[in-house]
Scaffold this active site. Structure first.
Site, PDB file in Angstrom:
ATOM      1  N   LYS A 222       4.619   2.061   7.118  1.00 22.99           N
ATOM      2  CA  LYS A 222       4.934   2.372   8.519  1.00 22.99           C
ATOM      3  C   LYS A 222       6.381   2.019   8.859  1.00 22.99           C
ATOM      4  O   LYS A 222       7.057   1.301   8.122  1.00 22.99           O
ATOM      5  CB  LYS A 222       3.943   1.658   9.455  1.00 22.99           C
ATOM      6  CG  LYS A 222       2.579   2.346   9.452  1.00 22.99           C
ATOM      7  CD  LYS A 222       1.627   1.775  10.465  1.00 22.99           C
ATOM      8  CE  LYS A 222       0.307   2.565  10.416  1.00 22.99           C
ATOM      9  NZ  LYS A 222      -0.726   1.943  11.250  1.00 22.99           N
ATOM     10  N   ARG A 256      -5.617  -1.533   4.917  1.00 21.98           N
ATOM     11  CA  ARG A 256      -5.624  -0.057   4.809  1.00 21.98           C
ATOM     12  C   ARG A 256      -4.289   0.371   4.213  1.00 21.98           C
ATOM     13  O   ARG A 256      -3.250   0.200   4.844  1.00 21.98           O
ATOM     14  CB  ARG A 256      -5.840   0.540   6.203  1.00 21.98           C
ATOM     15  CG  ARG A 256      -5.883   2.053   6.248  1.00 21.98           C
ATOM     16  CD  ARG A 256      -6.046   2.538   7.694  1.00 21.98           C
ATOM     17  NE  ARG A 256      -6.081   3.977   7.792  1.00 21.98           N
ATOM     18  CZ  ARG A 256      -4.987   4.750   7.842  1.00 21.98           C
ATOM     19  NH1 ARG A 256      -3.783   4.219   7.810  1.00 21.98           N
ATOM     20  NH2 ARG A 256      -5.111   6.063   7.910  1.00 21.98           N
TER      21      ARG A 256
END
Ligand code: YH5
Length: 278
Positions: A222, A256
């Protein structure tokens, strides 16, 4: 926390952090042939993640990146359902990343063990679609909606506000009959937060253990990783692993990630040093 997660056909031990591998069923196709090709690609990728040691797979047919356009429900069903059907006996629990009640119901029918909702089951009908099933529920925090969520979000106290939201959603789900052992909470890294908010949440992750529910952490590749390392999305492995381990050290139960093999290796070393899961 009981130390287990009730996850559809599975009961997962949370003695060590689990690795959830991301399986994107990618967008945009105009013919049935392309649709099949994309499903086959996703299934092959999922198999690879299982071979690499994924404990759970998270199948998503909706792009939830900042600024992304919504995917119509019939298109999301066309992407996700064949992949779940093909993977239902793959040996690991299947999570489906969706906020649409109709997709949740179809995914559970097709064999999903967990529903991962970035809207925290706040869409009308979402909580009802999952309450009576046996699936696990991942409740994520998001400020705003994907299209606009990165427009200068403001919090007085991000840890408290995210924690309060997650606790309230968990309470609402329990009032609908969801057993506490099915619930996972997630602060939602990158969803309506600045880079500074994301790192504050990561540093204070332990304080988010509202009601002792297990936490899921999604930081892989991210922008919070790129913002610190200066790397583009395809070169964020080292930063993503460091952030994942920082989360594990602060009590995250499920990580995740895109890069399953490397994360599994990193966690093995971390667990060895910490004596976790021994
Ligand atoms: C999450 O955190 N995230 S989809 C932008 C990127 C890289 C990755 C390159 N679904 C989460 O993975 N579900 C997504 O920049 C999620 N928690 C849960 N529970 C966004 C994503 C990503 C976005």
């Amino acid at each position: 926390m009981s130390g287990h997660l009730e996850c559809g056909r599975y009961c997962l031990s949370l003695r060590r952090p689990l690795v959830m591998g991301i399986v994107n069923v990618t967008p945009d196709s105009f013919s049935d042939g392309a649709q099949h090709f994309r499903a086959d690609e996703a299934i092959a990728h999922a198999q690879r993640l299982i071979d690499e040691g994924a404990d759970i797979l998270d199948v998503g047919g909706e792009s939830t990146r900042p600024g992304a356009q919504a995917v119509p429900v019939d298109e999301e069903l066309r992407r996700v359902v064949p992949v779940i059907q093909a993977l239902r006996d793959c040996g690991v629990p299947l999570s489906v990343d969706t906020c649409k009640p109709a997709v949740m119901s179809a995914a559970l029918e097709a064999g999903a063990d967990m529903i991962n909702d970035i809207m925290g089951f706040g869409t009308p009908g979402a909580a009802e679609a999952v309450a009576g099933a046996a699936c696990a529920l991942c409740v994520m925090h998001m400020r705003g909606e994907p299209r606009t969520m990165q427009d200068a979000p403001v919090y007085a106290d991000v840890v408290r506000e995210v924690g309060d939201y997650l606790a309230a959603r968990a309470r609402a789900l329990r009032e609908l009959g969801v057993a506490p052992g099915r619930i996972v909470l997630d602060p939602g890294f990158g969803f309506g937060k600045t880079i500074a908010h994301n790192y504050t949440l990561l540093a204070h992750l332990r304080e988010l253990r509202a009601g002792d529910y297990p936490l899921l952490l999604g930081v892989s590749r991210k922008s919070m990783i790129g913002a610190v390392t200066g790397r583009s999305a395809d070169r964020r492995l080292g930063g993503s692993i460091a952030a994942a381990l920082a989360g594990a050290a602060r009590g995250a139960s499920i990580l995740r990630v895109h890069d399953v093999a490397d994360t599994v290796d990193a966690l093995k070393i971390w667990a060895k040093v910490e004596g976790v899961g021994a």
